[in-house]
Motif scaffolding. Structure first.
Motif, mmCIF file in Angstrom:
data_model
loop_
_atom_site.group_PDB
_atom_site.id
_atom_site.type_symbol
_atom_site.label_atom_id
_atom_site.label_comp_id
_atom_site.label_asym_id
_atom_site.label_seq_id
_atom_site.Cartn_x
_atom_site.Cartn_y
_atom_site.Cartn_z
ATOM 1 N N ARG A 18 -5.124 -1.354 5.205
ATOM 2 C CA ARG A 18 -4.593 -2.489 5.966
ATOM 3 C C ARG A 18 -5.712 -3.259 6.671
ATOM 4 O O ARG A 18 -5.707 -4.494 6.715
ATOM 5 C CB ARG A 18 -3.593 -1.995 7.007
ATOM 6 N N ILE A 27 0.867 -1.180 0.000
ATOM 7 C CA ILE A 27 0.000 0.000 0.000
ATOM 8 C C ILE A 27 0.901 1.226 0.000
ATOM 9 O O ILE A 27 1.679 1.444 0.941
ATOM 10 C CB ILE A 27 -0.922 0.042 1.239
ATOM 11 N N HIS A 41 3.510 7.071 7.748
ATOM 12 C CA HIS A 41 2.772 6.431 6.658
ATOM 13 C C HIS A 41 1.734 5.443 7.182
ATOM 14 O O HIS A 41 0.566 5.474 6.782
ATOM 15 C CB HIS A 41 3.763 5.728 5.719
ATOM 16 N N GLU A 42 2.122 4.567 8.078
ATOM 17 C CA GLU A 42 1.211 3.528 8.554
ATOM 18 C C GLU A 42 0.132 4.072 9.480
ATOM 19 O O GLU A 42 -0.853 3.400 9.754
ATOM 20 C CB GLU A 42 1.994 2.415 9.254
ATOM 21 N N VAL A 53 -4.146 4.635 4.837
ATOM 22 C CA VAL A 53 -3.353 3.405 4.897
ATOM 23 C C VAL A 53 -3.936 2.450 5.929
ATOM 24 O O VAL A 53 -4.023 1.236 5.690
ATOM 25 C CB VAL A 53 -1.881 3.734 5.220
#
Length: 283
Positions: free
Chosen positions: A73, A52, A63-64, A69
């Motif tokens: 996920r 991703i 980012h996560e 995102v």
């Protein structure tokens, strides 16, 4: 289908009542969500691996940790999907503005990737996933202007007039947690029925967060005072954006022409069905 381009619309809280505080720290509320025909845009391209990617990144946000995102996920993890996506976010909505931008981005990611990956998930399942990401995500997943209770997840669709709105951002970012932790925040507004709220209409609608936000962020109070010279105005969510309702587009254009430097503003039309649902053929 390998690519999708989808809107992530803004919302306004036409009213916001804080009716109590739960043992887990969340606040019980009543609110009226108004969807707008203005917002961000997300571009999706399917990948055959599980990666991703999101561009551009948001300064200061890992980012996560980005809601887009996280939504991707969560969808992968729940469905067992082994596909991924390259995602580009065209950001128009200000962060910390009370317009639901991050939540709307997450909802668009859930619906868009579910379509891109051909997943057999209905709106109930996607709304349940959305609630894991944030209290405002389900209203964007379900795609209807709505009366909301609980922490904002118990939704009843409503039909509102397709008025015009001017939304003004005073150039500050409001920390929602600071507002809800403020000791002066009113938390005991008596609950009312949806029917009574709709019958009373905008003249009686208020936002319990507004006095606290204006005290903590004087720039919000200044923007609210300026906009109120043109039409009755209100804070949306915990801010920082303020808005006024208008019946004619020309009135909105007139106000926008007078906005000074240092502030950002836009006009938008209220809509009962989300532009996201319209784009996906779910209307």
């Amino acid at each position: 289908m390998n690519e999708l381009v989808l809107p992530a619309p803004a919302k306004l809280n036409r009213l916001l009542h804080i009716t109590g505080r739960r043992d887990d720290g969340y606040h019980e509320l009543q609110t009226l969500f108004q969807l707008l025909d203005h917002g961000d845009t997300l571009h999706f391209r399917r990948r055959d691996d599980e990666r991703i990617s999101l561009s551009p990144g948001v300064p200061g946000v890992d980012h996560e940790a980005n809601l887009v995102v996280r939504a991707a996920r969560l969808l992968q993890r729940t469905s067992g999907c082994r596909l991924g996506a390259d995602i580009r976010l065209d950001k128009r909505l200000p962060m910390g503005g009370g317009l639901g931008g991050g939540s709307s981005n997450a909802a668009t990611a859930l619906l868009g990737l579910s379509r891109l990956w051909s997943l057999p998930l209905d709106l109930d399942a996607l709304a349940a996933l959305g609630l894991e990401l944030g209290a405002d995500v389900p209203v964007f997943v379900r795609g209807r202007s709505a009366w909301a209770e609980g922490i904002g997840e118990r939704l009843v669709p409503v039909a509102l007039d397709d008025d015009w709105f001017v939304v003004l951002h005073p150039g500050v970012e409001v920390a929602t947690a600071a507002v809800f932790q403020a000791p002066q925040l009113t938390r005991d507004t008596p609950p009312i029925s949806m029917a009574r709220a709709l019958q009373e209409g905008p003249p009686a609608w208020h936002n319990d967060c507004q006095p606290t936000v204006c005290r903590l962020y004087p720039a919000v109070g200044e923007a609210l005072g300026w906009l109120s010279d043109f039409a009755p105005s209100l804070l949306t969510g915990t801010g920082a954006c303020v808005f006024c309702r208008l019946t004619q587009e020309s009135e909105a254009d007139s106000i926008l022409s007078r906005v000074g430097t240092g502030w950002q503003a836009f006009k938008a039309r209220g809509c009962n069905t989300s532009p996201l649902h319209q784009a996906l053929g779910l209307a």
